[in-house]
Design a protein around this motif. Structure first.
Motif, PDB file in Angstrom:
ATOM      1  N   ARG A  81       7.457 118.922  12.790  1.00 21.35           N
ATOM      2  CA  ARG A  81       8.217 119.426  11.631  1.00 21.35           C
ATOM      3  C   ARG A  81       7.950 118.585  10.394  1.00 21.35           C
ATOM      4  NH1 ARG A  81      13.652 119.916  14.997  1.00 21.35           N
ATOM      5  NH2 ARG A  81      13.240 121.889  16.052  1.00 21.35           N
ATOM      6  N   PHE A  82       8.121 117.276  10.535  1.00 19.27           N
ATOM      7  CA  PHE A  82       7.914 116.430   9.364  1.00 19.27           C
ATOM      8  C   PHE A  82       6.446 116.366   8.988  1.00 19.27           C
ATOM      9  CE2 PHE A  82       7.043 112.372   7.258  1.00 19.27           C
ATOM     10  CZ  PHE A  82       7.785 112.604   6.108  1.00 19.27           C
ATOM     11  N   SER A  83       5.598 116.278   9.990  1.00 19.92           N
ATOM     12  CA  SER A  83       4.167 116.217   9.753  1.00 19.92           C
ATOM     13  C   SER A  83       3.700 117.438   8.941  1.00 19.92           C
ATOM     14  CB  SER A  83       3.490 116.131  11.119  1.00 19.92           C
ATOM     15  OG  SER A  83       2.183 116.486  11.041  1.00 19.92           O
ATOM     16  N   ARG A  84       4.263 118.612   9.256  1.00 25.07           N
ATOM     17  CA  ARG A  84       3.909 119.840   8.526  1.00 25.07           C
ATOM     18  C   ARG A  84       4.373 119.768   7.063  1.00 25.07           C
ATOM     19  NH1 ARG A  84       6.875 123.762  11.130  1.00 25.07           N
ATOM     20  NH2 ARG A  84       6.004 123.025  13.088  1.00 25.07           N
ATOM     21  N   TRP A  89      16.435 119.304  12.551  1.00 26.73           N
ATOM     22  CA  TRP A  89      16.409 117.838  12.647  1.00 26.73           C
ATOM     23  C   TRP A  89      14.970 117.339  12.638  1.00 26.73           C
ATOM     24  CZ3 TRP A  89      20.191 118.086  17.369  1.00 26.73           C
ATOM     25  CH2 TRP A  89      21.463 118.391  16.895  1.00 26.73           C
ATOM     26  N   LEU A  90      14.720 116.313  11.865  1.00 26.76           N
ATOM     27  CA  LEU A  90      13.360 115.772  11.779  1.00 26.76           C
ATOM     28  C   LEU A  90      13.177 114.507  12.602  1.00 26.76           C
ATOM     29  CD1 LEU A  90      12.705 116.277   7.958  1.00 26.76           C
ATOM     30  CD2 LEU A  90      12.151 117.797   9.848  1.00 26.76           C
ATOM     31  N   VAL A  91      14.308 113.887  13.014  1.00 31.37           N
ATOM     32  CA  VAL A  91      14.172 112.650  13.803  1.00 31.37           C
ATOM     33  C   VAL A  91      14.549 112.896  15.265  1.00 31.37           C
ATOM     34  CG1 VAL A  91      14.546 111.100  11.898  1.00 31.37           C
ATOM     35  CG2 VAL A  91      16.499 111.867  13.247  1.00 31.37           C
ATOM     36  N   GLU A 123      14.964 105.452  11.383  1.00 31.48           N
ATOM     37  CA  GLU A 123      14.746 106.880  11.130  1.00 31.48           C
ATOM     38  C   GLU A 123      13.425 107.138  10.430  1.00 31.48           C
ATOM     39  OE1 GLU A 123      17.367 109.789   9.609  1.00 31.48           O
ATOM     40  OE2 GLU A 123      19.114 108.956  10.635  1.00 31.48           O
ATOM     41  N   ILE A 124      13.120 106.336   9.417  1.00 32.23           N
ATOM     42  CA  ILE A 124      11.916 106.640   8.644  1.00 32.23           C
ATOM     43  C   ILE A 124      10.667 106.307   9.457  1.00 32.23           C
ATOM     44  CG2 ILE A 124      11.351 104.562   7.288  1.00 32.23           C
ATOM     45  CD1 ILE A 124      11.578 106.760   4.844  1.00 32.23           C
ATOM     46  N   LEU A 125      10.757 105.286  10.337  1.00 30.31           N
ATOM     47  CA  LEU A 125       9.599 104.989  11.184  1.00 30.31           C
ATOM     48  C   LEU A 125       9.394 106.083  12.229  1.00 30.31           C
ATOM     49  CD1 LEU A 125       9.742 101.109  11.616  1.00 30.31           C
ATOM     50  CD2 LEU A 125       8.134 102.449  10.258  1.00 30.31           C
ATOM     51  N   THR A 126      10.477 106.740  12.635  1.00 27.92           N
ATOM     52  CA  THR A 126      10.335 107.889  13.525  1.00 27.92           C
ATOM     53  C   THR A 126       9.543 108.992  12.808  1.00 27.92           C
ATOM     54  OG1 THR A 126      12.452 107.376  14.553  1.00 27.92           O
ATOM     55  CG2 THR A 126      11.600 109.586  14.900  1.00 27.92           C
ATOM     56  N   LEU A 127       9.849 109.196  11.511  1.00 27.57           N
ATOM     57  CA  LEU A 127       9.111 110.197  10.730  1.00 27.57           C
ATOM     58  C   LEU A 127       7.640 109.791  10.608  1.00 27.57           C
ATOM     59  CD1 LEU A 127      11.624 110.911   7.811  1.00 27.57           C
ATOM     60  CD2 LEU A 127      11.286 112.210   9.911  1.00 27.57           C
ATOM     61  N   TYR A 152      11.950 112.537  -0.104  1.00 23.00           N
ATOM     62  CA  TYR A 152      13.202 111.906   0.300  1.00 23.00           C
ATOM     63  C   TYR A 152      13.791 112.678   1.470  1.00 23.00           C
ATOM     64  CZ  TYR A 152      17.870 109.923   0.160  1.00 23.00           C
ATOM     65  OH  TYR A 152      19.035 109.294   0.503  1.00 23.00           O
ATOM     66  N   VAL A 153      14.081 111.980   2.553  1.00 22.17           N
ATOM     67  CA  VAL A 153      14.697 112.620   3.714  1.00 22.17           C
ATOM     68  C   VAL A 153      16.063 111.987   3.949  1.00 22.17           C
ATOM     69  CG1 VAL A 153      14.463 113.158   6.167  1.00 22.17           C
ATOM     70  CG2 VAL A 153      12.415 112.987   4.734  1.00 22.17           C
ATOM     71  N   GLU A 154      17.105 112.764   3.741  1.00 20.29           N
ATOM     72  CA  GLU A 154      18.453 112.234   3.949  1.00 20.29           C
ATOM     73  C   GLU A 154      18.661 111.935   5.427  1.00 20.29           C
ATOM     74  OE1 GLU A 154      20.812 110.503   2.856  1.00 20.29           O
ATOM     75  OE2 GLU A 154      21.854 111.824   1.465  1.00 20.29           O
ATOM     76  N   SER A 155      19.441 110.885   5.703  1.00 23.98           N
ATOM     77  CA  SER A 155      19.646 110.436   7.076  1.00 23.98           C
ATOM     78  C   SER A 155      20.292 111.509   7.954  1.00 23.98           C
ATOM     79  CB  SER A 155      20.515 109.190   7.056  1.00 23.98           C
ATOM     80  OG  SER A 155      21.053 108.952   8.338  1.00 23.98           O
ATOM     81  N   PHE A 156      19.918 111.484   9.225  1.00 17.89           N
ATOM     82  CA  PHE A 156      20.511 112.346  10.250  1.00 17.89           C
ATOM     83  C   PHE A 156      22.020 112.134  10.328  1.00 17.89           C
ATOM     84  CE2 PHE A 156      21.593 112.529  14.899  1.00 17.89           C
ATOM     85  CZ  PHE A 156      21.446 113.889  15.061  1.00 17.89           C
ATOM     86  N   ALA A 157      22.457 110.930   9.917  1.00 17.55           N
ATOM     87  CA  ALA A 157      23.888 110.608   9.990  1.00 17.55           C
ATOM     88  C   ALA A 157      24.694 111.309   8.906  1.00 17.55           C
ATOM     89  CB  ALA A 157      24.081 109.100   9.876  1.00 17.55           C
ATOM     90  N   ARG A 158      24.020 111.864   7.897  1.00 16.97           N
ATOM     91  CA  ARG A 158      24.731 112.515   6.790  1.00 16.97           C
ATOM     92  C   ARG A 158      24.921 113.988   7.084  1.00 16.97           C
ATOM     93  NH1 ARG A 158      27.582 109.644   3.166  1.00 16.97           N
ATOM     94  NH2 ARG A 158      26.741 107.542   3.133  1.00 16.97           N
ATOM     95  N   VAL A 159      26.151 114.328   7.466  1.00 16.46           N
ATOM     96  CA  VAL A 159      26.430 115.690   7.908  1.00 16.46           C
ATOM     97  C   VAL A 159      27.148 116.499   6.830  1.00 16.46           C
ATOM     98  CG1 VAL A 159      27.595 117.073   9.669  1.00 16.46           C
ATOM     99  CG2 VAL A 159      26.599 114.866  10.278  1.00 16.46           C
ATOM    100  N   GLN A 160      28.195 115.913   6.251  1.00 18.76           N
ATOM    101  CA  GLN A 160      29.041 116.644   5.309  1.00 18.76           C
ATOM    102  C   GLN A 160      28.825 116.237   3.856  1.00 18.76           C
ATOM    103  OE1 GLN A 160      30.807 119.095   6.254  1.00 18.76           O
ATOM    104  NE2 GLN A 160      31.128 118.810   8.439  1.00 18.76           N
ATOM    105  N   SER A 161      28.368 114.993   3.635  1.00 19.64           N
ATOM    106  CA  SER A 161      28.223 114.542   2.252  1.00 19.64           C
ATOM    107  C   SER A 161      26.946 113.724   2.111  1.00 19.64           C
ATOM    108  CB  SER A 161      29.421 113.682   1.874  1.00 19.64           C
ATOM    109  OG  SER A 161      29.478 112.549   2.710  1.00 19.64           O
TER     110      SER A 161
END
Lengths: 233, 172
Positions: B160-163, A231-233, A53-57, A188-197
């Motif tokens: 989005r993230f880049s921004r 969604w960022l990823v 995920e973070i490498l996608t960012l 800090y970017v919380e994981s895409f997998a974290r939906v409810q908590s």
């Protein structure tokens, strides 16, 4: 001999200092940078899905602007190193030959794991301390003693998305802040997998990072700190 | 047609075992599938002892050509070649498969501690991007699955993230 009042006073001063360096919503965000400026970027690769995920960012950012880059991995996490190297190679091959600023400007830092998966909290203590020492070395000491060889200090920006060890990195950054040394902005970017908590790292780091970003709006229902940009990823 | 089942980097005994059951194979058969490829990882199931680390194991059962193996460095080719993907609910797998536009049925692993896989599967299922199922419900899910009713998954938008990063670091 330390008198109780002296201890109390130093504790109070520490707390005041901590209060002063914790990010607030109204803080004057930053110095302006020119479009031609560069920023150094540190990225913690938390293994498995965290790394992907973070490498996608990271793949989304302008590599000529965010240079040089540091990837921080836990000891033994060869897969994350390979994934980071693959991304860097891809960007290097795609960069125009004239653009020399993008010449594989990256390094890999390895730090001991703060906590093994399924490790009990008590037995975590020694490994967490070892991990903290390594983080302090890279984040506080190296930039302090070799400022010239390392002209940006540790980094201008630090990207985190969990798990455990990234909390230790955050502590090291706070030592810099506490001492008034240059410290990176923490995103800090919380994981895409974290939906409810929120994850444990998310809950721990929420008040201390400069930007706390989630990928599902439900996570901000408590109206506490954080932002959602789809969604960022 | 080909179905591809993946358990990811760890194991999921019950999912592999149920995929080899008569009920699931019959469902696949009735939907027109002739091939089933299973990436079984470290799972333990009836045929597990026959499959060594780097070996491919094939068997014909209930009219379905079944191929089993443990790991490959990248599963992207397998996703590409499949007409349907059945997977554990790991977020990495979900993103990879949906971005390729492949129909996906996910089965969250109930034996995982602090299972938040189920949250993601449920949320994406509510949005219509995939079908969420369970080990005991898999045969029925395959049979009633209508991939034309799925909502296509948005493409990756790196801006989005880049921004956000540019804004935080003071770039206009």
């Amino acid at each position: 001999m330390l008198s109780p009042s002296l201890v109390f006073l130093s504790l109070l001063l520490c707390l005041i200092r901590l209060y002063l360096i914790i990010p607030t919503p109204t803080v004057d965000r930053q110095r302006r940078r020119k479009n031609t400026d560069t920023c150094s970027l540190a990225v913690f690769l938390g293994s498995g899905g965290h790394t992907s995920e973070i490498l996608t960012l990271v793949s989304a950012v302008n590599f000529s602007r965010y240079t040089p880059r540091k990837y921080i991995v836990s000891e033994g996490d060869h897969l994350s190193v390979q994934k980071a190297a693959a991304l860097e190679l891809l960007r290097f091959n795609n960069a125009s030959k004239i653009d020399v600023s993008n010449n594989e400007q990256y390094t890999i830092l390895t730090i001991p794991r703060a906590r093994q998966v399924h490790q009990s909290l008590l037995s975590t203590l020694p490994s967490a301390v070892l991990s903290l020492v390594a983080c302090l070395y890279h984040v506080v000491l190296v930039p302090m003693f070799f400022p010239k060889g390392n002209k940006y200090g540790f980094a201008d920006a630090l990207l985190l998305n969990g798990p455990g060890t990234c909390f230790v990195l955050c502590i090291a950054v706070y030592v810099n802040k506490f001492l008034g040394l240059p410290a990176p902005k923490i995103i800090y970017v919380e994981s895409f997998a974290r939906v409810q908590s929120l994850s444990l790292s998310g809950r721990l780091l929420r008040p201390f990072v400069d930007r706390f970003i989630v990928q599902w709006p439900q996570l901000l229902q408590d109206r506490s700190r954080g932002e959602y940009h789809n969604w960022l990823v | 047609m080909r179905a591809f089942l993946t358990v990811g980097s760890t194991k999921f005994d019950a999912l592999v075992q149920t995929a080899l059951s008569r009920a699931v194979l019959d469902s696949l058969n009735r939907k027109g599938y002739t091939e089933l490829v299973i990436q079984c990882g470290g799972s333990d199931f009836e045929l597990a002892s026959s499959i060594s680390q780097d070996e491919v194991f094939s068997v014909l059962r209930n009219g379905i050509d079944i191929t089993l193996w443990r790991f490959k460095p990248s599963l992207n080719d397998e996703y590409e070649r499949a007409d349907i993907v059945i997977s554990h609910a790991g977020s990495g797998t979900i993103l990879d498969v949906l971005r390729l536009g492949k129909p996906l049925i996910v089965v969250p692993n109930p034996t995982l501690l602090h299972n938040h896989q189920e949250e993601l599967a449920e949320a994406l299922s509510t949005l219509g991007h995939l079908q969420s199922s369970s080990v005991s419900d898999l045969a029925r899910a395959i049979e009633t699955f209508d991939s034309t009713a799925l909502v296509s998954f948005p493409l990756f938008d790196g801006s989005r993230f880049s921004r956000i990063l540019d804004e935080e670091m003071g770039f206009k």
